[in-house]
Design a protein around this motif. Structure first.
Motif, PDB file in Angstrom:
ATOM      1  N   VAL A   1      13.977   0.435  46.319  1.00 41.11           N
ATOM      2  CA  VAL A   1      14.349  -0.817  46.971  1.00 41.11           C
ATOM      3  C   VAL A   1      13.157  -1.257  47.820  1.00 41.11           C
TER       4      VAL A   1
ATOM      5  N   LEU B   1      17.117  -5.203  52.346  1.00 38.80           N
ATOM      6  CA  LEU B   1      16.637  -3.864  51.991  1.00 38.80           C
ATOM      7  C   LEU B   1      17.665  -2.799  52.370  1.00 38.80           C
TER       8      LEU B   1
ATOM      9  N   ALA C   1      20.219  -0.816  49.677  1.00 39.91           N
ATOM     10  CA  ALA C   1      20.060   0.631  49.603  1.00 39.91           C
ATOM     11  C   ALA C   1      21.339   1.357  50.023  1.00 39.91           C
TER      12      ALA C   1
ATOM     13  N   VAL D   1      18.907   6.437  45.803  1.00 35.18           N
ATOM     14  CA  VAL D   1      17.803   5.596  46.246  1.00 35.18           C
ATOM     15  C   VAL D   1      16.553   6.462  46.324  1.00 35.18           C
TER      16      VAL D   1
ATOM     17  N   ILE E   1      12.847   3.491  50.010  1.00 36.43           N
ATOM     18  CA  ILE E   1      12.832   2.123  50.522  1.00 36.43           C
ATOM     19  C   ILE E   1      11.383   1.807  50.884  1.00 36.43           C
TER      20      ILE E   1
ATOM     21  N   ASP F   1       9.316  -0.932  52.772  1.00 37.81           N
ATOM     22  CA  ASP F   1       9.453  -2.049  53.704  1.00 37.81           C
ATOM     23  C   ASP F   1       8.073  -2.530  54.128  1.00 37.81           C
TER      24      ASP F   1
ATOM     25  N   ILE G   1      11.638   6.271  53.690  1.00 40.09           N
ATOM     26  CA  ILE G   1      11.413   4.871  54.051  1.00 40.09           C
ATOM     27  C   ILE G   1       9.926   4.697  54.332  1.00 40.09           C
TER      28      ILE G   1
ATOM     29  N   TYR H   1      13.764  -5.668  44.395  1.00 42.74           N
ATOM     30  CA  TYR H   1      12.819  -6.086  45.435  1.00 42.74           C
ATOM     31  C   TYR H   1      12.869  -7.593  45.654  1.00 42.74           C
TER      32      TYR H   1
END
Length: 460
Positions: A152, A159, A163, A173, A176, A178, A216, A255
């Motif tokens: 993701v 986001l 997730a 997942v 992530i 970011d 993350i 995304y």
């Protein structure tokens, strides 16, 4: 054929449109609500297609309450109808299960919602790559996972939502990604405190992901997607330094870089627009009560500037009241102001970073409908196509079935990056009907070729 007439037509059955329709009907106006979906709720309050054993979410509960209020009102409902043309006056043309239809009204409310914003990367056309908003549709309405092991990526609150929803539905997942750093999130905390309930919901998603051990990667962007025929791997890289790229095995990538107002109808009707990044990009210019420079035309919800579902619902009801009480606009609403502050913070966080343009290689397809690469667009920009409409004329970018909804923002960003021009100077594409793809056969209807009047052949 007699065209049905109403006092008000509302286009869009999300929180804003449904709220405006209910409020206007309560004020004694004859209201028609039109939406291409089968039920009200929009993207945020989308109704599941099948029952689920999972506990209902806050959004699901709010959606059911909204649909119950709408069913109990006197609003005339026309779901499953896609609006493809609107003209001043107002005449609204749509297609539905029974074919083309038209309605008229002296007042029109457009609550067209928002659309996804992307930045292309190599491999983004592979099956298994899906937008964050598209993923929410799969998860909310269809209870379908986008993949078994999902990356993701992007920016903004979707986001965490996507997730967390994948985990709750039993998926995995992989990571992530970011583009915002932790400091970016901390900077907007004062604005987020305007709606502590929504902030707490986001914190719940975050800690659920941390407990599940989901990696993350803050300050990273999706660099490319790899695979033969299907997604096999996502490659991400840090923004701030020359750090190594990180390959992540996966079978799906969700995304996106936030949302933008869907403004086609407002542009078609001649409403002035301004470029405001904190509200999602190009937004219509309007008064506090939703009124525009076009007499009788009102706007509300994310289509008038991305503000989030909480603010959109309040704003829609205020517009519905303003329709009936044209002598004075509704007074100030502290609740709406707080919800807008929260929405503005989320929209700001979701803006794509400049580094996202660097991931677009010359061979990467930018306009998927017309199969145009970055190299093709860059050539046209160097040759002098310095507005969105000029680039459209030179390359056909934005002339496909999506009408520029997927590629226009990226094309404009490429022009800005190459020329240094402001987005205001680069402008928007001209809106033209059909506003959405419509089969020509549906508009033509049924007829007998033998009955068509045919002129005599011209003499030789």
């Amino acid at each position: 054929m007699t065209i049905p007439e109403f006092d008000v037509i509302v286009i869009g059955g999300g929180p804003a449109g449904a709220g405006a329709a209910i409020a206007a009907s309560r004020e004694g106006l004859r209201v028609l609500l039109v939406d291409e979906n089968d039920t009200a709720g929009g993207q945020v309050y989308r109704q599941p297609i099948a029952p689920s054993a999972m506990a209902p979410t806050a959004d699901a509960t709010a959606g059911e309450a909204l649909r119950a209020r709408l069913a109990a009102s006197d609003v005339v409902l026309s779901f499953g109808h896609r609006v493809w043309f609107v003209e001043s006056g107002f005449r609204v043309c749509a297609v539905g299960p029974a074919g083309p239809v038209e309605w008229r009204a002296s007042r029109l409310v457009v609550a067209s919602g928002a659309q996804e914003r992307h930045r292309p990367v190599p491999g983004w056309t592979l099956p298994g790559v899906i937008g964050l908003a598209g993923a929410t549709n799969l998860l909310k309405a269809h209870r379908v996972l986008p993949g078994r092991r999902v990356v993701v990526a992007g920016t903004g609150p979707l986001l965490l939502y996507v997730a967390a929803s994948i985990l709750e539905a039993g998926g995995q997942v992989a990571a992530i990604v970011d583009a915002r750093g932790r400091a970016d999130w901390l900077r907007v905390v004062p604005q987020l405190l305007a709606r502590p309930d929504l902030m707490a919901r986001g914190a719940k998603w975050y800690f659920a992901l941390r407990r599940a051990g989901v990696p993350i990667h803050h300050g990273h962007i999706l660099s490319r997607v790899e695979g033969v025929g299907v997604v096999a791997q996502a490659v991400v890289k840090p923004i701030a330094d020359k750090g190594d790229a990180i390959p992540i095995d996966c079978d799906s990538v969700c995304y996106g870089y936030g949302l933008m107002p869907a403004t086609e109808i407002a542009r078609l009707l001649g409403v002035e627009h301004a470029f405001l990044p904190e509200r999602g990009g190009w937004v219509p210019v309007m008064a506090d009560d939703g009124a525009t420079s076009v007499p009788g035309l009102y706007l509300c919800g994310d289509g008038a500037g991305v503000i989030g579902a909480a603010a959109a619902s309040i704003q829609g009801e205020r517009v519905g009241v303003a329709l009936a009480r044209t002598s004075s606009a509704p007074g100030n609403s502290p609740l709406l102001a707080r919800a807008k502050r929260f929405g503005a913070a989320m929209t700001t966080l979701a803006e794509p970073p400049a580094a996202a343009l660097d991931a677009i290689t010359p061979e990467t397809i930018v306009c998927r409908c017309e199969n145009l690469s970055r190299a093709t667009l860059d050539d046209a920009i160097r040759a002098g196509a310095h507005t969105v409409n000029a680039l459209k004329a030179a390359t056909r970018c934005g002339m496909g079935a999506c009408g520029g909804r997927v590629c226009e923002d990226t094309a404009a960003a490429l022009i800005a990056d190459a020329t240094g021009l402001s987005r205001a100077a680069i402008g928007q594409a001209t809106a033209r009907p059909p506003l959405r793809p419509v089969p020509l056969g549906v508009l033509a209807g049924e007829f007998d070729y033998a009955s068509l009047p045919m002129p005599e052949p011209a003499p030789q």
